[in-house]
Design an enzyme around this catalytic site. Structure first.
Site, PDB file in Angstrom:
ATOM      1  N   ARG A   1     -14.317 -33.746 -15.056  1.00 58.19           N
ATOM      2  CA  ARG A   1     -14.085 -32.387 -15.069  1.00 58.19           C
ATOM      3  C   ARG A   1     -14.232 -32.209 -13.788  1.00 58.19           C
ATOM      4  O   ARG A   1     -14.945 -32.901 -12.628  1.00 58.19           O
ATOM      5  CB  ARG A   1     -15.244 -31.903 -15.844  1.00 58.19           C
ATOM      6  CG  ARG A   1     -16.911 -32.084 -15.518  1.00 58.19           C
ATOM      7  CD  ARG A   1     -17.530 -31.506 -16.617  1.00 58.19           C
ATOM      8  NE  ARG A   1     -18.586 -32.212 -16.677  1.00 58.19           N
ATOM      9  CZ  ARG A   1     -19.954 -31.465 -15.995  1.00 58.19           C
ATOM     10  NH1 ARG A   1     -19.856 -30.582 -15.770  1.00 58.19           N
ATOM     11  NH2 ARG A   1     -21.091 -32.133 -16.310  1.00 58.19           N
ATOM     12  N   GLY A   2     -14.135 -30.779 -13.551  1.00 59.19           N
ATOM     13  CA  GLY A   2     -14.644 -30.255 -12.232  1.00 59.19           C
ATOM     14  C   GLY A   2     -13.764 -30.510 -10.806  1.00 59.19           C
ATOM     15  O   GLY A   2     -12.866 -30.906 -11.025  1.00 59.19           O
ATOM     16  N   ILE A   3     -14.535 -30.677  -9.664  1.00 60.03           N
ATOM     17  CA  ILE A   3     -13.758 -31.011  -8.720  1.00 60.03           C
ATOM     18  C   ILE A   3     -13.437 -32.527  -8.660  1.00 60.03           C
ATOM     19  O   ILE A   3     -12.280 -32.806  -8.139  1.00 60.03           O
ATOM     20  CB  ILE A   3     -14.788 -30.913  -7.369  1.00 60.03           C
ATOM     21  CG1 ILE A   3     -15.154 -29.498  -7.025  1.00 60.03           C
ATOM     22  CG2 ILE A   3     -14.510 -31.575  -6.139  1.00 60.03           C
ATOM     23  CD1 ILE A   3     -16.466 -29.238  -6.046  1.00 60.03           C
TER      24      ILE A   3
ATOM     25  N   ARG B   1     -19.562 -39.967 -17.528  1.00 55.78           N
ATOM     26  CA  ARG B   1     -20.780 -40.388 -17.848  1.00 55.78           C
ATOM     27  C   ARG B   1     -20.978 -39.876 -19.388  1.00 55.78           C
ATOM     28  O   ARG B   1     -20.983 -40.788 -20.447  1.00 55.78           O
ATOM     29  CB  ARG B   1     -22.128 -39.696 -17.168  1.00 55.78           C
ATOM     30  CG  ARG B   1     -23.230 -40.181 -17.613  1.00 55.78           C
ATOM     31  CD  ARG B   1     -24.553 -39.453 -16.545  1.00 55.78           C
ATOM     32  NE  ARG B   1     -24.099 -37.944 -16.541  1.00 55.78           N
ATOM     33  CZ  ARG B   1     -25.119 -37.188 -16.233  1.00 55.78           C
ATOM     34  NH1 ARG B   1     -26.456 -37.474 -15.839  1.00 55.78           N
ATOM     35  NH2 ARG B   1     -24.856 -35.823 -16.177  1.00 55.78           N
TER      36      ARG B   1
ATOM     37  N   ASP C   1     -22.717 -44.796 -15.435  1.00 61.01           N
ATOM     38  CA  ASP C   1     -23.948 -43.847 -14.964  1.00 61.01           C
ATOM     39  C   ASP C   1     -24.319 -44.221 -13.819  1.00 61.01           C
ATOM     40  O   ASP C   1     -24.814 -45.431 -13.448  1.00 61.01           O
ATOM     41  CB  ASP C   1     -25.141 -43.658 -16.020  1.00 61.01           C
ATOM     42  CG  ASP C   1     -26.313 -42.895 -15.342  1.00 61.01           C
ATOM     43  OD1 ASP C   1     -26.415 -42.393 -14.204  1.00 61.01           O
ATOM     44  OD2 ASP C   1     -27.110 -42.411 -16.376  1.00 61.01           O
TER      45      ASP C   1
ATOM     46  N   GLY D   1     -22.561 -35.688  -9.018  1.00 64.59           N
ATOM     47  CA  GLY D   1     -23.649 -34.877  -8.529  1.00 64.59           C
ATOM     48  C   GLY D   1     -24.047 -34.185  -9.422  1.00 64.59           C
ATOM     49  O   GLY D   1     -23.428 -33.923 -10.543  1.00 64.59           O
TER      50      GLY D   1
ATOM     51  N   TYR E   1     -31.596 -30.691  -3.826  1.00 65.93           N
ATOM     52  CA  TYR E   1     -30.168 -30.741  -3.642  1.00 65.93           C
ATOM     53  C   TYR E   1     -29.540 -31.192  -2.145  1.00 65.93           C
ATOM     54  O   TYR E   1     -28.864 -31.775  -1.838  1.00 65.93           O
ATOM     55  CB  TYR E   1     -29.446 -29.612  -4.327  1.00 65.93           C
ATOM     56  CG  TYR E   1     -28.010 -29.819  -4.391  1.00 65.93           C
ATOM     57  CD1 TYR E   1     -27.194 -30.763  -5.387  1.00 65.93           C
ATOM     58  CD2 TYR E   1     -27.369 -28.867  -3.529  1.00 65.93           C
ATOM     59  CE1 TYR E   1     -25.827 -30.559  -5.355  1.00 65.93           C
ATOM     60  CE2 TYR E   1     -25.840 -28.725  -3.787  1.00 65.93           C
ATOM     61  CZ  TYR E   1     -24.896 -29.683  -4.613  1.00 65.93           C
ATOM     62  OH  TYR E   1     -23.660 -29.563  -4.486  1.00 65.93           O
TER      63      TYR E   1
ATOM     64  N   LYS F   1     -27.837 -33.805  -0.188  1.00 68.73           N
ATOM     65  CA  LYS F   1     -26.293 -33.880   0.399  1.00 68.73           C
ATOM     66  C   LYS F   1     -26.395 -33.767   1.977  1.00 68.73           C
ATOM     67  O   LYS F   1     -25.455 -34.299   2.408  1.00 68.73           O
ATOM     68  CB  LYS F   1     -26.000 -32.371  -0.113  1.00 68.73           C
ATOM     69  CG  LYS F   1     -25.447 -32.261  -1.718  1.00 68.73           C
ATOM     70  CD  LYS F   1     -24.512 -33.214  -1.832  1.00 68.73           C
ATOM     71  CE  LYS F   1     -24.008 -32.783  -3.566  1.00 68.73           C
ATOM     72  NZ  LYS F   1     -22.831 -33.782  -3.836  1.00 68.73           N
TER      73      LYS F   1
HETATM   74  P1  NDP Z   1     -19.650 -30.764 -12.370  1.00 73.57           P
HETATM   75  O1  NDP Z   1     -21.095 -30.447 -13.080  1.00 73.57           O
HETATM   76  O2  NDP Z   1     -18.541 -29.903 -12.966  1.00 73.57           O
HETATM   77  O3  NDP Z   1     -19.256 -32.380 -12.327  1.00 73.57           O
HETATM   78  C1  NDP Z   1     -20.327 -33.299 -11.811  1.00 73.57           C
HETATM   79  C2  NDP Z   1     -19.735 -34.639 -12.524  1.00 73.57           C
HETATM   80  O4  NDP Z   1     -20.435 -35.382 -11.788  1.00 73.57           O
HETATM   81  C3  NDP Z   1     -19.397 -34.773 -13.946  1.00 73.57           C
HETATM   82  O5  NDP Z   1     -18.484 -35.233 -14.083  1.00 73.57           O
HETATM   83  C4  NDP Z   1     -20.625 -35.395 -14.136  1.00 73.57           C
HETATM   84  O6  NDP Z   1     -20.616 -36.286 -15.316  1.00 73.57           O
HETATM   85  C5  NDP Z   1     -21.043 -36.350 -13.148  1.00 73.57           C
HETATM   86  N1  NDP Z   1     -22.201 -37.122 -12.908  1.00 73.57           N
HETATM   87  C6  NDP Z   1     -23.503 -36.398 -12.929  1.00 73.57           C
HETATM   88  N2  NDP Z   1     -24.412 -37.280 -12.977  1.00 73.57           N
HETATM   89  C7  NDP Z   1     -24.105 -38.452 -13.077  1.00 73.57           C
HETATM   90  C8  NDP Z   1     -24.323 -39.733 -13.128  1.00 73.57           C
HETATM   91  N3  NDP Z   1     -25.554 -39.973 -13.147  1.00 73.57           N
HETATM   92  N4  NDP Z   1     -23.374 -40.914 -13.346  1.00 73.57           N
HETATM   93  C9  NDP Z   1     -22.143 -40.653 -13.351  1.00 73.57           C
HETATM   94  N5  NDP Z   1     -21.685 -39.340 -13.196  1.00 73.57           N
HETATM   95  C10 NDP Z   1     -22.419 -38.358 -13.166  1.00 73.57           C
HETATM   96  O7  NDP Z   1     -19.822 -30.501 -10.791  1.00 73.57           O
HETATM   97  P2  NDP Z   1     -18.607 -30.093  -9.599  1.00 73.57           P
HETATM   98  O8  NDP Z   1     -17.404 -30.578 -10.159  1.00 73.57           O
HETATM   99  O9  NDP Z   1     -18.913 -28.828  -9.194  1.00 73.57           O
HETATM  100  O10 NDP Z   1     -19.168 -31.322  -8.468  1.00 73.57           O
HETATM  101  C11 NDP Z   1     -18.753 -32.228  -8.049  1.00 73.57           C
HETATM  102  C12 NDP Z   1     -19.450 -32.678  -6.584  1.00 73.57           C
HETATM  103  O11 NDP Z   1     -19.175 -31.504  -5.833  1.00 73.57           O
HETATM  104  C13 NDP Z   1     -20.993 -32.801  -7.015  1.00 73.57           C
HETATM  105  O12 NDP Z   1     -21.409 -33.734  -6.007  1.00 73.57           O
HETATM  106  C14 NDP Z   1     -21.431 -31.456  -6.438  1.00 73.57           C
HETATM  107  O13 NDP Z   1     -22.601 -31.592  -5.917  1.00 73.57           O
HETATM  108  C15 NDP Z   1     -20.445 -31.165  -5.419  1.00 73.57           C
HETATM  109  N6  NDP Z   1     -20.315 -29.764  -5.018  1.00 73.57           N
HETATM  110  C16 NDP Z   1     -19.947 -28.817  -5.935  1.00 73.57           C
HETATM  111  C17 NDP Z   1     -19.953 -27.447  -5.350  1.00 73.57           C
HETATM  112  C18 NDP Z   1     -19.677 -26.402  -6.349  1.00 73.57           C
HETATM  113  O14 NDP Z   1     -19.817 -25.067  -6.056  1.00 73.57           O
HETATM  114  N7  NDP Z   1     -19.440 -26.526  -7.589  1.00 73.57           N
HETATM  115  C19 NDP Z   1     -20.178 -27.191  -4.007  1.00 73.57           C
HETATM  116  C20 NDP Z   1     -20.335 -28.227  -3.384  1.00 73.57           C
HETATM  117  C21 NDP Z   1     -20.589 -29.280  -3.624  1.00 73.57           C
HETATM  118  P3  NDP Z   1     -20.947 -35.761 -16.895  1.00 73.57           P
HETATM  119  O15 NDP Z   1     -19.844 -34.879 -17.278  1.00 73.57           O
HETATM  120  O16 NDP Z   1     -21.242 -36.966 -17.426  1.00 73.57           O
HETATM  121  O17 NDP Z   1     -22.225 -34.933 -16.628  1.00 73.57           O
END
Ligand code: NDP
Length: 234
Positions: A12-14, A34, A48, A77, A140, A144
């Protein structure tokens, strides 16, 4: 040119937007997840990143189906926002373990293979807040900012082997990660962005694609901010 690409935390997400961008460019894309299963169309591997044995297993699965990882995007993250006096040791170390040590774990496995091939691209996803700080996010931002130093050292170490290592620093991006902040706070933060809005995940993805492309072959050890102007001058 179809490359073997691995994006961590990309269900999901980025991460998902990044995976989709590589997929659209014709690459063979594997993603780790995860808890949330990945959408169809990707080689999806449970992992994980706090568990070294999960990472070993994930790399073996990816290599078996797609060949050695040529592009690694270390994206997974978490946040656990607290003010310092209420931040427990676990709040601090779990964020460091996922965001920084997790990146070390995946980069090490990817680099081992890339060194043999004498080519590769490694990209870490940091955050604009690493550059200017954020109250309530000391765990955090420490993780980072740590990624930036880690990436620069790796860039020097791996440059003689033809491997580039860069960091992407997104600003506030419209994903589930912002849910814990609440709409009002997000609105306030967005108002402080010079471009006046949140980033869309696809905008981060396009920069990731560029930094790991052949066009960026002479770029290493850099931090590219995609943050609407928030961190300019930092
Ligand atoms: P989301 O919370 O939407 O996605 C985070 C992803 O990381 C999920 O797929 C999650 O998996 C995975 N994850 C977390 N912990 C673990 C773990 N221990 N092992 C494996 N996978 C893990 O966040 P974003 O998409 O927003 O963030 C993506 C990256 O961008 C991150 O590193 C974040 O810090 C960085 N970022 C985000 C910003 C924002 O404003 N959104 C700004 C700047 C940086 P699961 O679905 O299983 O939880």
């Amino acid at each position: 040119m179809s490359r073997s690409v691995l994006v961590t935390g990309a269900s999901r997400g980025i991460g998902l937007a990044i995976a989709q961008a590589y997929h659209a460019a014709g690459d063979r894309v594997a993603i780790t997840y995860r808890s949330t299963p990945a959408p169809d169309g990707f080689l999806s591997v449970p992992c994980d990143i706090t568990q070294p044995d999960h990472i070993e297993t994930a790399f073996a699965a990816v290599e078996e189906q797609h060949g050695p990882v040529e592009v690694l995007v270390s994206n997974a993250g978490i946040t656990r926002d607290k003010l310092l006096l209420t931040m427990s040791e676990d709040d601090f170390t779990s964020v460091l373990d996922t965001n920084l040590t997790g990146a070390y774990r995946v980069a090490k496995l990817a680099a081992r293979r890339m060194i043999r091939r004498r080519e590769g691209r490694i990209l870490f996803i940091s955050s604009a807040s690493a550059l200017y700080g954020q109250a309530g996010q000391s765990n955090y931002t420490a993780s980072k900012a740590g990624l930036i130093g880690f990436a620069r050292s790796l860039a020097r170490e791996l440059a003689p082997r033809g491997i580039t290592v860069n960091t992407l620093s997104p600003g506030l991006t419209d994903t589930a990660m912002l849910n814990t902040l609440g709409a009002e706070k997000v609105e306030g933060l967005a108002a402080q962005v010079p471009l006046g809005r949140l980033a869309r995940p696809e905008e981060i993805a396009r920069a990731a694609l560029f930094l790991t492309s052949p066009d960026a072959g002479y770029i290493t050890g850099q931090v590219l901010a995609v943050d609407g102007g928030v961190s300019m001058g930092h």
